[in-house]
Design a protein around this motif. Structure first.
Motif, PDB file in Angstrom:
ATOM      1  N   GLU A 130       1.066  -1.179  -0.094  1.00  0.00           N
ATOM      2  CA  GLU A 130       0.068  -0.047  -0.284  1.00  0.00           C
ATOM      3  C   GLU A 130       0.875   1.223   0.364  1.00  0.00           C
ATOM      4  O   GLU A 130       1.525   1.512   0.720  1.00  0.00           O
ATOM      5  N   VAL A 131       0.854   2.354  -0.451  1.00  0.00           N
ATOM      6  CA  VAL A 131       1.280   3.264  -1.056  1.00  0.00           C
ATOM      7  C   VAL A 131       0.007   4.785  -1.530  1.00  0.00           C
ATOM      8  O   VAL A 131      -0.648   4.024  -1.802  1.00  0.00           O
ATOM      9  N   PRO A 132       0.644   5.675  -0.521  1.00  0.00           N
ATOM     10  CA  PRO A 132      -0.123   7.095  -0.606  1.00  0.00           C
ATOM     11  C   PRO A 132      -0.118   7.078  -1.917  1.00  0.00           C
ATOM     12  O   PRO A 132       1.161   6.820  -2.919  1.00  0.00           O
ATOM     13  N   ALA A 133      -1.400   7.839  -2.970  1.00  0.00           N
ATOM     14  CA  ALA A 133      -1.154   8.125  -4.118  1.00  0.00           C
ATOM     15  C   ALA A 133      -0.799   9.301  -4.175  1.00  0.00           C
ATOM     16  O   ALA A 133      -0.041  10.348  -3.222  1.00  0.00           O
ATOM     17  N   GLY A 134       0.555   9.717  -4.732  1.00  0.00           N
ATOM     18  CA  GLY A 134       1.529  10.926  -5.702  1.00  0.00           C
ATOM     19  C   GLY A 134       2.423  10.509  -4.413  1.00  0.00           C
ATOM     20  O   GLY A 134       2.961  11.355  -3.870  1.00  0.00           O
ATOM     21  N   ALA A 135       2.598   9.682  -4.112  1.00  0.00           N
ATOM     22  CA  ALA A 135       3.580   9.225  -2.797  1.00  0.00           C
ATOM     23  C   ALA A 135       5.286   9.443  -3.617  1.00  0.00           C
ATOM     24  O   ALA A 135       5.333   9.100  -4.562  1.00  0.00           O
ATOM     25  N   SER A 136       6.133   9.783  -3.404  1.00  0.00           N
ATOM     26  CA  SER A 136       7.713   9.727  -3.921  1.00  0.00           C
ATOM     27  C   SER A 136       8.018   8.488  -4.079  1.00  0.00           C
ATOM     28  O   SER A 136       7.525   7.859  -2.789  1.00  0.00           O
ATOM     29  N   LEU A 137       8.919   7.905  -5.128  1.00  0.00           N
ATOM     30  CA  LEU A 137       9.731   6.233  -4.687  1.00  0.00           C
ATOM     31  C   LEU A 137      10.470   6.748  -3.462  1.00  0.00           C
ATOM     32  O   LEU A 137       9.930   5.384  -2.942  1.00  0.00           O
ATOM     33  N   GLU A 138      10.634   7.085  -2.932  1.00  0.00           N
ATOM     34  CA  GLU A 138      12.140   7.404  -1.654  1.00  0.00           C
ATOM     35  C   GLU A 138      10.211   6.756  -0.667  1.00  0.00           C
ATOM     36  O   GLU A 138      10.463   5.865   0.327  1.00  0.00           O
ATOM     37  N   ALA A 139       8.990   8.147  -0.792  1.00  0.00           N
ATOM     38  CA  ALA A 139       8.401   7.371   0.586  1.00  0.00           C
ATOM     39  C   ALA A 139       7.883   5.222  -0.278  1.00  0.00           C
ATOM     40  O   ALA A 139       7.867   4.910   1.284  1.00  0.00           O
ATOM     41  N   ALA A 140       7.315   5.182  -0.684  1.00  0.00           N
ATOM     42  CA  ALA A 140       6.966   3.847  -1.667  1.00  0.00           C
ATOM     43  C   ALA A 140       7.688   2.643  -0.507  1.00  0.00           C
ATOM     44  O   ALA A 140       7.117   2.473   0.080  1.00  0.00           O
TER      45      ALA A 140
END
Length: 143
Positions: A62-72
């Motif tokens: 699960e990744v928030p929409a628009g998250a950066s690659l690092e955040a993902a």
């Protein structure tokens, strides 16, 4: 065995290689700075600052929409980071081109330094003074 190792290290090829590796590492920093700090910003002006690094597809998690690659990645998601790969390829091509131009310039300078001095071609200046005097002597003898 220690003497063999000393002989091996003392050979010019090994020392040349060591110096080459050290200078190569320093040169890498220079070329990377050239690309990152000078060339990429200029390219960014023409491409509108496009950066593909954060383009990815989430394979699982699960990744928030628009998250950066690092955040993902921090969220623990499995991502297919095609944008980071694409930017790495683009940077490689730019670095390879810059190195090619630098090597080409160095080869030109090296060839100019090794070029032998131009020798003026021999010019036929006609007969020498001695040849003329011999002709005069022979002409006087015949008369």
């Amino acid at each position: 065995m220690i003497q063999e190792f000393k002989d091996f290290i003392a050979k010019g090829n090994v020392m040349d290689m060591a110096v080459g590796i050290i200078i190569g590492a320093a040169f890498t920093a220079i070329v990377s700075s050239l690309v990152d700090d000078l060339i990429n910003p200029i390219i960014g002006l023409f491409t509108g600052g496009v950066d593909f690094t954060n383009n990815y597809v989430v394979l699982s998690g699960e990744v928030p929409a628009g998250a950066s690659l690092e955040a993902a990645r921090e969220a623990g998601a499995s991502v297919f980071a095609y944008g980071a790969f694409l930017m790495a390829v683009i940077n490689f091509l730019i670095i390879a081109w810059v190195v090619f131009l630098l090597v080409k310039m160095v080869n030109r300078v090296k060839a100019a330094a090794e070029k032998p001095q131009e020798v003026a071609p021999e010019v036929d200046t006609g007969p020498s003074e001695k040849d003329i005097l011999i002709e005069i002597r022979d002409a006087l003898k015949q008369s």
